[in-house]
Design an enzyme around this catalytic site. Structure first.
Site, PDB file in Angstrom:
ATOM      1  CB  THR A  48       9.788   8.638   6.574  1.00 13.39           C
ATOM      2  OG1 THR A  48       8.721   8.883   7.473  1.00 13.39           O
ATOM      3  CG2 THR A  48      10.908   9.625   6.764  1.00 13.39           C
ATOM      4  CD1 TRP A  50       7.783   4.931  -1.944  1.00 15.69           C
ATOM      5  CD2 TRP A  50       5.685   5.334  -1.233  1.00 15.69           C
ATOM      6  NE1 TRP A  50       6.935   4.679  -2.984  1.00 15.69           N
ATOM      7  CE2 TRP A  50       5.655   4.904  -2.581  1.00 15.69           C
ATOM      8  CE3 TRP A  50       4.495   5.631  -0.571  1.00 15.69           C
ATOM      9  CZ2 TRP A  50       4.441   4.783  -3.274  1.00 15.69           C
ATOM     10  CZ3 TRP A  50       3.293   5.505  -1.263  1.00 15.69           C
ATOM     11  CH2 TRP A  50       3.266   5.086  -2.589  1.00 15.69           C
ATOM     12  CG  HIS A 100      10.031  11.356  12.073  1.00 15.21           C
ATOM     13  ND1 HIS A 100       9.452  11.144  10.847  1.00 15.21           N
ATOM     14  CD2 HIS A 100      10.511  10.143  12.476  1.00 15.21           C
ATOM     15  CE1 HIS A 100       9.592   9.857  10.527  1.00 15.21           C
ATOM     16  NE2 HIS A 100      10.228   9.241  11.492  1.00 15.21           N
ATOM     17  CE1 TYR A 185       2.282   5.340   2.340  1.00 12.82           C
ATOM     18  CE2 TYR A 185      -0.039   5.136   1.749  1.00 12.82           C
ATOM     19  CZ  TYR A 185       1.167   4.551   2.043  1.00 12.82           C
ATOM     20  OH  TYR A 185       1.285   3.181   2.031  1.00 12.82           O
ATOM     21  CG  PHE A 221       4.659  -2.297  -0.390  1.00 11.38           C
ATOM     22  CD1 PHE A 221       4.688  -1.460   0.720  1.00 11.38           C
ATOM     23  CD2 PHE A 221       4.438  -3.652  -0.182  1.00 11.38           C
ATOM     24  CE1 PHE A 221       4.504  -1.956   2.008  1.00 11.38           C
ATOM     25  CE2 PHE A 221       4.254  -4.164   1.095  1.00 11.38           C
ATOM     26  CZ  PHE A 221       4.279  -3.308   2.190  1.00 11.38           C
TER      27      PHE A 221
HETATM   28  P1  A3P Z   1       1.667   0.818   6.697  1.00 12.79           P
HETATM   29  O1  A3P Z   1       2.075   0.520   8.097  1.00 12.79           O
HETATM   30  O2  A3P Z   1       0.275   1.386   6.608  1.00 12.79           O
HETATM   31  O3  A3P Z   1       1.876  -0.312   5.763  1.00 12.79           O
HETATM   32  P2  A3P Z   1       7.323   5.717   7.471  1.00 12.79           P
HETATM   33  O4  A3P Z   1       8.363   5.373   6.466  1.00 12.79           O
HETATM   34  O5  A3P Z   1       7.077   7.186   7.601  1.00 12.79           O
HETATM   35  O6  A3P Z   1       7.578   5.044   8.775  1.00 12.79           O
HETATM   36  O7  A3P Z   1       5.928   5.166   6.914  1.00 12.79           O
HETATM   37  C1  A3P Z   1       5.691   3.778   6.885  1.00 12.79           C
HETATM   38  C2  A3P Z   1       4.443   3.486   6.093  1.00 12.79           C
HETATM   39  O8  A3P Z   1       4.709   3.705   4.687  1.00 12.79           O
HETATM   40  C3  A3P Z   1       4.029   2.029   6.242  1.00 12.79           C
HETATM   41  O9  A3P Z   1       2.610   2.022   6.157  1.00 12.79           O
HETATM   42  C4  A3P Z   1       4.717   1.407   5.043  1.00 12.79           C
HETATM   43  O10 A3P Z   1       4.196   0.158   4.658  1.00 12.79           O
HETATM   44  C5  A3P Z   1       4.446   2.483   3.997  1.00 12.79           C
HETATM   45  N1  A3P Z   1       5.330   2.376   2.826  1.00 12.79           N
HETATM   46  C6  A3P Z   1       6.681   2.352   2.804  1.00 12.79           C
HETATM   47  N2  A3P Z   1       7.128   2.193   1.545  1.00 12.79           N
HETATM   48  C7  A3P Z   1       6.033   2.138   0.746  1.00 12.79           C
HETATM   49  C8  A3P Z   1       5.845   1.967  -0.666  1.00 12.79           C
HETATM   50  N3  A3P Z   1       6.850   1.826  -1.509  1.00 12.79           N
HETATM   51  N4  A3P Z   1       4.565   1.937  -1.130  1.00 12.79           N
HETATM   52  C9  A3P Z   1       3.516   2.091  -0.282  1.00 12.79           C
HETATM   53  N5  A3P Z   1       3.639   2.240   1.053  1.00 12.79           N
HETATM   54  C10 A3P Z   1       4.883   2.261   1.563  1.00 12.79           C
END
Ligand code: A3P
Length: 286
Positions: A48, A50, A100, A185, A221
């Site tokens: 989300t 991201w 969500h 993803y 990231f």
């Molecule tokens: P992990 O816990 O596996 O690292 P959401 O935003 O839906 O809560 O999702 C969170 C997940 O997306 C986390 O996974 C987070 O690290 C990952 N995430 C967020 N930004 C990211 C990015 N720029 N590149 C890769 N993964 C990312």
């Protein structure tokens, strides 16, 4: 299941600390989607943040100023959360929104609107591991014990927003609508630039090569983990330790292999096959 920490709305659990039945019901029945809305929809921990960072950067032609100066909740409010709903209702259009919500609780007005939905989905084993790790750091959510115990609960859908299977299956029913776009993803990880180009085409947005480079660079990231407007450190009363970045943990595919045993994975796959047998689609993790 309702519990001390969750209430249920039409059978879907929501943590009481972050949601109210009135707001969920308002989103379900009364929230008006506008034709120029863009909304990122996900099951929790599917990417989300991201997607929201990427969409905000696209909206500002790759200029990172907005994402670096405005909290995520203000630039892309979660419509079902109380603060998010207030912001969404005052947001000058065109709005960038997030949710969500499972498809059956999504604003009914969507069906008559041209609002654009971008649905992100992720390998459910990685979702489960990421969700387990996050819930351990959060205040006011159910404690699900060990990962093995949590996986049982996850597979039964007794977590916030209900079953991953129902969420994905419900949203995938909309996949042929012109105002619905879905991406995984895993695709974002494999080729973010290519994904940004596809998202721009869906949005009808033209960016130069340099602007796309800037979107990709600023949605990395590390940049996001360092961005205090996005990384969750300024969310009041959400985490046990506010100073730590918990939202962005590892950001990789197949981290589940470091946590889930082969026996647990077999059980997971068995439930997956049964629940997804009527879905005529192949995903990167299949
Ligand atoms: P992990 O816990 O596996 O690292 P959401 O935003 O839906 O809560 O999702 C969170 C997940 O997306 C986390 O996974 C987070 O690290 C990952 N995430 C967020 N930004 C990211 C990015 N720029 N590149 C890769 N993964 C990312």
């Amino acid at each position: 299941m309702a519990s001390a920490t969750n209430f249920t709305y039409k059978g879907i659990p929501f943590p009481r600390a972050y949601y109210t039945e009135e707001d969920i019901s308002y989103v379900d029945n009364e929230f008006q989607m506008l034709d120029d809305d863009v909304i990122a929809v996900t099951y929790p921990r599917s990417g989300t943040h991201w997607m929201l960072e990427t969409l905000a950067l696209i909206r500002r032609d790759g200029d990172p100023t907005w994402v670096l100066t405005t909290p995520l909740m203000e630039r892309s409010p979660w419509i079902e959360s109380s603060p998010g709903l207030k912001i969404a209702l005052k947001y000058p259009p065109p709005r960038l929104l997030a949710t969500h919500m499972p498809s059956q609780l999504f604003p009914k007005s969507f069906l008559q609107s041209k609002a654009k939905v971008i649905y992100v989905l992720r390998n459910p084993k990685d979702v489960a591991v990421s969700l387990y790790q996050l819930t351990k750091t959060m205040k006011a959510v159910d404690n699900h014990g060990t990962l093995e115990e949590f996986l049982e609960v996850f597979l039964k859908g007794n977590v916030a927003y209900g079953s991953w299977f129902d969420h994905v299956k419900g949203w995938m029913k909309l996949k042929d609508r012109p105002n619905f776009f879905f991406i995984t993803y895993e695709e974002l990880k494999q080729d973010l630039r290519g994904c940004v180009e596809r998202i721009c085409r869906f949005l009808g947005k033209e960016l130069t090569g340099q602007q796309i480079d800037s979107v990709v660079e600023n949605a990395s990231f590390q940049k996001m983990k360092d961005n205090k407007m996005t990384n969750g450190t300024q969310l009041p009363d959400f985490f046990k330790d506010k100073k730590e970045v918990h939202m962005l943990r590892k950001g990789i595919c197949e981290d589940w292999k470091n946590h889930i045993t082969s026996k647990e994975a077999e059980k997971f796959d068995c439930v997956y096959r049964e629940k997804m047998q009527d879905v005529n689609m192949t995903f990167p993790w299949d």
